[in-house]
Design a protein around this motif. Structure first.
Motif, PDB file in Angstrom:
ATOM      1  N   GLN A  58       0.841  -1.191   0.000  1.00  0.00           N
ATOM      2  CA  GLN A  58       0.000   0.000   0.000  1.00  0.00           C
ATOM      3  C   GLN A  58       0.881   1.248   0.000  1.00  0.00           C
ATOM      4  O   GLN A  58       1.921   1.287   0.650  1.00  0.00           O
ATOM      5  CB  GLN A  58      -0.923   0.013   1.231  1.00  0.00           C
ATOM      6  N   LYS A  59       0.426   2.261  -0.740  1.00  0.00           N
ATOM      7  CA  LYS A  59       1.196   3.493  -0.813  1.00  0.00           C
ATOM      8  C   LYS A  59       0.251   4.679  -0.995  1.00  0.00           C
ATOM      9  O   LYS A  59      -0.769   4.574  -1.685  1.00  0.00           O
ATOM     10  CB  LYS A  59       2.186   3.428  -1.990  1.00  0.00           C
ATOM     11  N   ARG A  60       0.580   5.792  -0.344  1.00  0.00           N
ATOM     12  CA  ARG A  60      -0.213   7.011  -0.485  1.00  0.00           C
ATOM     13  C   ARG A  60       0.345   7.838  -1.637  1.00  0.00           C
ATOM     14  O   ARG A  60       1.505   8.264  -1.606  1.00  0.00           O
ATOM     15  CB  ARG A  60      -0.206   7.823   0.814  1.00  0.00           C
ATOM     16  N   LEU A  61      -0.495   8.049  -2.638  1.00  0.00           N
ATOM     17  CA  LEU A  61      -0.083   8.764  -3.837  1.00  0.00           C
ATOM     18  C   LEU A  61      -0.928  10.012  -4.028  1.00  0.00           C
ATOM     19  O   LEU A  61      -2.049  10.105  -3.520  1.00  0.00           O
ATOM     20  CB  LEU A  61      -0.216   7.856  -5.070  1.00  0.00           C
ATOM     21  N   PHE A  62      -0.375  10.954  -4.782  1.00  0.00           N
ATOM     22  CA  PHE A  62      -1.126  12.149  -5.124  1.00  0.00           C
ATOM     23  C   PHE A  62      -2.211  11.798  -6.144  1.00  0.00           C
ATOM     24  O   PHE A  62      -2.053  10.902  -6.966  1.00  0.00           O
ATOM     25  CB  PHE A  62      -0.197  13.215  -5.716  1.00  0.00           C
ATOM     26  N   CYS A  63      -3.332  12.504  -6.054  1.00  0.00           N
ATOM     27  CA  CYS A  63      -4.394  12.320  -7.040  1.00  0.00           C
ATOM     28  C   CYS A  63      -3.858  12.745  -8.416  1.00  0.00           C
ATOM     29  O   CYS A  63      -3.445  13.891  -8.599  1.00  0.00           O
ATOM     30  CB  CYS A  63      -5.604  13.168  -6.672  1.00  0.00           C
ATOM     31  N   ASN A  64      -3.851  11.829  -9.354  1.00  0.00           N
ATOM     32  CA  ASN A  64      -3.193  12.095 -10.635  1.00  0.00           C
ATOM     33  C   ASN A  64      -3.992  11.595 -11.830  1.00  0.00           C
ATOM     34  O   ASN A  64      -3.427  11.248 -12.849  1.00  0.00           O
ATOM     35  CB  ASN A  64      -1.805  11.454 -10.647  1.00  0.00           C
ATOM     36  N   TRP A  65      -5.316  11.553 -11.706  1.00  0.00           N
ATOM     37  CA  TRP A  65      -6.096  11.076 -12.839  1.00  0.00           C
ATOM     38  C   TRP A  65      -6.514  12.256 -13.711  1.00  0.00           C
ATOM     39  O   TRP A  65      -6.468  13.410 -13.301  1.00  0.00           O
ATOM     40  CB  TRP A  65      -7.337  10.323 -12.344  1.00  0.00           C
ATOM     41  N   THR A  66      -6.885  11.997 -14.932  1.00  0.00           N
ATOM     42  CA  THR A  66      -7.254  13.047 -15.870  1.00  0.00           C
ATOM     43  C   THR A  66      -8.573  12.704 -16.549  1.00  0.00           C
ATOM     44  O   THR A  66      -8.870  11.531 -16.784  1.00  0.00           O
ATOM     45  CB  THR A  66      -6.162  13.248 -16.935  1.00  0.00           C
ATOM     46  N   GLY A  67      -9.345  13.743 -16.829  1.00  0.00           N
ATOM     47  CA  GLY A  67     -10.610  13.578 -17.538  1.00  0.00           C
ATOM     48  C   GLY A  67     -10.512  13.894 -19.010  1.00  0.00           C
ATOM     49  O   GLY A  67     -11.530  13.898 -19.712  1.00  0.00           O
ATOM     50  N   GLY A  68      -9.306  14.187 -19.508  1.00  0.00           N
ATOM     51  CA  GLY A  68      -9.113  14.448 -20.933  1.00  0.00           C
ATOM     52  C   GLY A  68      -9.100  15.918 -21.315  1.00  0.00           C
ATOM     53  O   GLY A  68      -9.096  16.245 -22.510  1.00  0.00           O
ATOM     54  N   TYR A  69      -9.087  16.804 -20.327  1.00  0.00           N
ATOM     55  CA  TYR A  69      -9.066  18.237 -20.638  1.00  0.00           C
ATOM     56  C   TYR A  69      -7.631  18.690 -20.905  1.00  0.00           C
ATOM     57  O   TYR A  69      -6.721  18.354 -20.152  1.00  0.00           O
ATOM     58  CB  TYR A  69      -9.651  19.045 -19.476  1.00  0.00           C
ATOM     59  N   LYS A  70      -7.453  19.487 -21.959  1.00  0.00           N
ATOM     60  CA  LYS A  70      -6.132  19.981 -22.333  1.00  0.00           C
ATOM     61  C   LYS A  70      -5.925  21.389 -21.780  1.00  0.00           C
ATOM     62  O   LYS A  70      -6.799  22.257 -21.911  1.00  0.00           O
ATOM     63  CB  LYS A  70      -5.977  19.983 -23.852  1.00  0.00           C
ATOM     64  N   TRP A  71      -4.754  21.584 -21.191  1.00  0.00           N
ATOM     65  CA  TRP A  71      -4.424  22.900 -20.651  1.00  0.00           C
ATOM     66  C   TRP A  71      -4.285  23.934 -21.772  1.00  0.00           C
ATOM     67  O   TRP A  71      -4.723  25.088 -21.645  1.00  0.00           O
ATOM     68  CB  TRP A  71      -3.133  22.808 -19.859  1.00  0.00           C
ATOM     69  N   SER A  72      -3.691  23.538 -22.884  1.00  0.00           N
ATOM     70  CA  SER A  72      -3.489  24.467 -24.003  1.00  0.00           C
ATOM     71  C   SER A  72      -4.826  24.932 -24.573  1.00  0.00           C
ATOM     72  O   SER A  72      -4.992  26.110 -24.937  1.00  0.00           O
ATOM     73  CB  SER A  72      -2.648  23.808 -25.100  1.00  0.00           C
ATOM     74  N   THR A  73      -5.805  24.043 -24.675  1.00  0.00           N
ATOM     75  CA  THR A  73      -7.126  24.422 -25.192  1.00  0.00           C
ATOM     76  C   THR A  73      -7.828  25.385 -24.239  1.00  0.00           C
ATOM     77  O   THR A  73      -8.434  26.380 -24.672  1.00  0.00           O
ATOM     78  CB  THR A  73      -7.985  23.165 -25.396  1.00  0.00           C
ATOM     79  N   ALA A  74      -7.756  25.085 -22.942  1.00  0.00           N
ATOM     80  CA  ALA A  74      -8.393  25.971 -21.965  1.00  0.00           C
ATOM     81  C   ALA A  74      -7.764  27.356 -21.982  1.00  0.00           C
ATOM     82  O   ALA A  74      -8.481  28.381 -21.903  1.00  0.00           O
ATOM     83  CB  ALA A  74      -8.284  25.356 -20.575  1.00  0.00           C
ATOM     84  N   LEU A  75      -6.435  27.431 -22.107  1.00  0.00           N
ATOM     85  CA  LEU A  75      -5.769  28.739 -22.127  1.00  0.00           C
ATOM     86  C   LEU A  75      -6.104  29.504 -23.406  1.00  0.00           C
ATOM     87  O   LEU A  75      -6.336  30.727 -23.368  1.00  0.00           O
ATOM     88  CB  LEU A  75      -4.259  28.541 -22.009  1.00  0.00           C
ATOM     89  N   ALA A  76      -6.161  28.817 -24.545  1.00  0.00           N
ATOM     90  CA  ALA A  76      -6.503  29.486 -25.805  1.00  0.00           C
ATOM     91  C   ALA A  76      -7.924  30.034 -25.767  1.00  0.00           C
ATOM     92  O   ALA A  76      -8.176  31.163 -26.237  1.00  0.00           O
ATOM     93  CB  ALA A  76      -6.336  28.504 -26.968  1.00  0.00           C
ATOM     94  N   LEU A  77      -8.866  29.257 -25.217  1.00  0.00           N
ATOM     95  CA  LEU A  77     -10.245  29.745 -25.105  1.00  0.00           C
ATOM     96  C   LEU A  77     -10.338  30.918 -24.143  1.00  0.00           C
ATOM     97  O   LEU A  77     -11.141  31.846 -24.349  1.00  0.00           O
ATOM     98  CB  LEU A  77     -11.156  28.614 -24.644  1.00  0.00           C
ATOM     99  N   SER A  78      -9.538  30.906 -23.077  1.00  0.00           N
ATOM    100  CA  SER A  78      -9.568  32.000 -22.116  1.00  0.00           C
ATOM    101  C   SER A  78      -9.066  33.296 -22.727  1.00  0.00           C
ATOM    102  O   SER A  78      -9.577  34.381 -22.417  1.00  0.00           O
ATOM    103  CB  SER A  78      -8.737  31.637 -20.891  1.00  0.00           C
ATOM    104  N   ILE A  79      -8.065  33.204 -23.605  1.00  0.00           N
ATOM    105  CA  ILE A  79      -7.493  34.408 -24.217  1.00  0.00           C
ATOM    106  C   ILE A  79      -8.420  34.965 -25.304  1.00  0.00           C
ATOM    107  O   ILE A  79      -8.626  36.181 -25.393  1.00  0.00           O
ATOM    108  CB  ILE A  79      -6.100  34.102 -24.792  1.00  0.00           C
ATOM    109  N   THR A  80      -8.975  34.069 -26.116  1.00  0.00           N
ATOM    110  CA  THR A  80      -9.764  34.515 -27.279  1.00  0.00           C
ATOM    111  C   THR A  80     -11.247  34.732 -26.947  1.00  0.00           C
ATOM    112  O   THR A  80     -11.814  35.769 -27.295  1.00  0.00           O
ATOM    113  CB  THR A  80      -9.643  33.492 -28.408  1.00  0.00           C
TER     114      THR A  80
END
Length: 260
Positions: free
Chosen positions: A186-208
């Motif tokens: 057993q080991k305690r790990l950081f939450c590291n799952w992803t739902g498929g959201y891209k950081w680059s897409t979110a930043l581009a939408l925020s700027i434009t």
């Protein structure tokens, strides 16, 4: 009984009646005993010792031989153990090693090992071996590099939080990796799952299109998106703030997953 009845002549009729009842009860009891004896299974059969000598022991309940479970265990690990390969290349589940914990951490240590029953392996000379030495880095399985084991992933914990959350994971060491101690831990790990959201897409939408709440709608935060839409991005102030927050990764997907 007759003497007693003669002595008490006034009650002679009652006495003979009781005497007849006792005789009938005793006769019925004797007949039941005789009938039970004649109908018992030992009548007309050979003694138990004679039958055992002729036909062997009688098993009254099904008994599964212990060899069946042993063969099942052998099939379970021999199916993934290559036959005739080098002993030092066998997976950890195919060999037994005499691990000692008095080695120096992080240094290579040599341990004596032997293949499990049903597993055949050879040495460098090509001859079959039953005992060989294996060089293993002196460290417990939970101290291995994360790339050498696989852990269960959790999709219930939030990855975007302060401080970042952890979860209890069950980890299994890879087959070809050798280590000390239990191979499942057993080991305690950081939450590291992803739902498929891209950081680059979110930043581009925020700027434009951030003034219309497109970035918040993309991240699944529809309430904030409606707020930005009807306030024209908070007159531009909210839009600039979201560009900074998404750029540094502080604002993430609404489901709590990581960007990809």
């Amino acid at each position: 009984m007759a003497t007693i009845c003669q002595r008490w002549r006034p009650d002679r009729g009652r006495c003979f009646k009781n005497y007849a009842i006792v005789v009938v009860l005793l006769t019925d009891l004797v007949l039941q005993c005789v009938n039970g004896y004649l109908s018992s299974p030992h009548v007309g059969q050979e003694p138990l010792s004679t039958r055992d000598a002729q036909h062997g022991p009688v098993i009254t309940s099904p008994v599964v031989p212990a060899a069946t479970s042993v063969s099942f265990d052998e099939e379970r690990y021999t199916s993934k153990c290559p036959s005739g390969s080098l002993c030092t290349r066998l997976p950890a589940d195919c060999i037994h090693c005499n691990y000692q914990h008095n080695c120096t951490y992080g240094r290579p240590a040599s341990f004596s090992c032997k293949p499990k029953k049903g597993v055949q392996c050879t040495g460098q000379s090509g001859q079959q071996q039953t005992n060989f030495s294996l060089s293993v880095t002196c460290q417990f399985c939970w101290q291995l590099d994360p790339s050498l084991y696989r852990c269960s992933n959790s999709t219930n914990c939030m990855t975007v939080s302060c401080p970042r959350k952890r979860y209890n994971a069950t980890c299994d060491v890879l087959d070809h990796v050798h280590c000390l101690g239990k191979r499942r831990f057993q080991k305690r790990l950081f939450c590291n799952w992803t739902g498929g959201y891209k950081w680059s897409t979110a930043l581009a939408l925020s700027i434009t299109l951030g003034g219309f709440g497109a970035d918040r709608f993309y991240l699944g935060q529809w309430r904030e998106g409606l707020g930005k839409l009807f306030s024209f991005g908070g007159l531009g102030i909210w839009t600039l703030i979201d560009v900074l927050l998404i750029g540094v990764g502080y604002v993430g997907p609404a489901d709590g997953s990581l960007y990809i």
